[in-house]
Design an enzyme around this catalytic site. Structure first.
Site, PDB file in Angstrom:
ATOM      1  CG  ASN A   9      -1.813   1.140   1.348  1.00 50.20           C
ATOM      2  OD1 ASN A   9      -1.769   2.040   0.509  1.00 50.20           O
ATOM      3  ND2 ASN A   9      -2.641   1.143   2.368  1.00 50.20           N
ATOM      4  CG  HIS A 179     -12.434   3.476   3.677  1.00 48.79           C
ATOM      5  ND1 HIS A 179     -13.035   4.439   4.451  1.00 48.79           N
ATOM      6  CD2 HIS A 179     -11.114   3.701   3.779  1.00 48.79           C
ATOM      7  CE1 HIS A 179     -12.110   5.214   4.989  1.00 48.79           C
ATOM      8  NE2 HIS A 179     -10.928   4.786   4.586  1.00 48.79           N
TER       9      HIS A 179
END
Ligand code: ADP
Length: 405
Positions: A9, A179
């Site tokens: 990430n 998300h």
């Protein structure tokens, strides 16, 4: 290939990574490379329960990854021979193009870069991380998992802003939601934990971390979510304002002589809890409130007020709600947020069990009373595991054949 998956990430000056066994779900190693490009770079690495640290300048993302991999080696694991099955990359914005995990090719990288106009802070950093990792691991599938993907199915009325339709179409202005990996993973876990068929459940999921978002999900399909074109919309967050009157932007441009970048910075990094009381971490907020700090109290009240507004909206959007689930750093840990978000809603069939709510238990669990019509849960999110599982399906004998998707 049954090997572990490396999940990356990549942010503008940081890289979070985890090496995960997608079957068992446990993290074999994890770490965080921070302050890339600055003189005081730092890497915190954890492997086999042992923490190690590297300090010193880290020129760029590729060097950050190389140094992190050296820390794997120091802790006894040569990543190049560890049988890594795939590398999964979290990518923030998939636009209208990407709505499922996608094997990364040169064309995919070009498209992710093109989407940078929609996510200028995130997508360029994701691309740098992808390119660096592809150089280090040229022979395994690299898979992009998009934060927006789960919200691809938002109904037209939920994804459309009521602005000039031609302007919106010309500039990709619509609600995308973020998300998504967490909302999808957590809602799937809710069905597992309750032993119910996900297709039968109407769910509200509240992902409350430093960034925060709410979603309304019917039978596994996202019906609405609080983040929009960018992650700025919706709930009050650590440093983001969430919903504001868009007129504020024009007003500040004219009266405070702030340019677009300054307003962007103000709303994304200097607002939310931090803007209201100077801190964005809930633990510090709690300490300030205990010390009688009025700004902190107001910040908390604004946070809860907004959260309740979204819960109310989604109760009506869904009509019948079976579960409300709290997840992420604040949702999993801040007992008072859960209690205050749902206080006084007994007439709507929502009854929190105050003892269950405060129980020190880190597993997925129910915190409503047995008689509550709506089941309230706390479910730890695990975006890395969800990404690892998606990426592993592209490994040579994974679920997805080469070239498919
Ligand atoms: P993100 O992934 O968005 O950075 P996380 O989901 O890790 O965020 O959540 C981080 C936030 O969770 C912290 O800013 C802090 O406010 C909150 N948090 C973490 N632990 C606790 C705790 N024990 N009690 C209250 N809040 C906590």
């Amino acid at each position: 290939m049954n090997g572990p998956v490396l999940v990356i990430n990549s942010g503008s000056s940081s890289i979070k990574y985890q090496l995960i066994d997608p079957d068992g779900g446990e993290a074999i190693a994890s770490g965080l490379v921070e302050r890339i490009g600055e003189p005081d770079g730092v890497i915190g690495h954890r492997q086999g329960g042992i923490d190690s640290e590297h300090r010193g300048p880290i020129a760029d993302h590729a060097e950050g990854l190389r140094l992190a991999f050296a820390m794997f080696a120091e802790a006894g694991m040569d990543l190049t021979t560890a049988g890594i099955a795939a590398v999964g990359h979290r990518v923030v914005h998939g636009g209208e193009v990407f709505y499922r995990p996608t094997r990364i090719t040169a064309d995919v990288i070009a498209e992710i870069s093109r989407l940078s106009a929609l996510a200028p802070l995130h997508n360029p950093a994701n691309v740098v991380g992808i390119e660096s990792a592809m150089r280090v691991f040229p022979d395994v599938p690299h898979v992009a998992v998009f934060d927006t993907a789960f919200f691809h199915t938002l109904p037209a009325e939920a994804r459309t802003y009521a602005i000039d339709a031609q302007v919106a179409a010309a500039h990709g202005v619509r609600r995308y939601g973020f998300h998504g990996t967490s909302h999808e993973y957590v809602s799937g876990r809710v069905a597992e934990v309750l032993g119910r068929d996900n297709a039968e459940l109407n769910q509200i999921v509240l992902h409350l971390g430093n960034g925060a978002s709410a979603s309304a999900i019917a039978g596994g399909r996202a019906m609405d979510t609080s983040m929009g074109l960018t992650p700025l919309e919706g709930l009050v967050m650590g440093t983001r304002s969430g919903d504001i009157d868009p007129g504020i932007v024009m007003h500040l441009r004219r009266s405070a002589d702030l340019d677009v970048d300054a307003i962007d910075d103000l709303l994304n990094r200097g607002s939310g809890l931090k803007g209201l009381c100077g801190v964005n971490d809930f633990r510090e907020l709690r300490r300030l409130i205990a010390d009688g700090d009025e700004a902190a109290r107001l910040a908390y009240d604004v946070y809860i007020h907004r959260l309740r507004k979204y819960i109310g909206a989604y109760l009506v959007t869904l009509g019948r709600v079976d579960t409300i689930t709290f997840t992420a750093g604040v949702g999993e840990n801040a007992v008072e947020v859960r209690a205050d978000a749902l206080a006084g809603l007994e007439s709507l069939g929502i009854e929190i069990d105050l003892e269950r709510n405060v129980a020190k238990d880190r597993s997925a669990r129910v915190i409503s009373t047995d008689s509550s019509r709506v089941t309230v849960l706390v479910v730890p999110t695990n975006e890395e595991l969800a990404i690892a599982r998606a990426a592993r399906s592209f490994a040579p004998d994974g679920a997805v054949e080469q070239g498919q998707r």
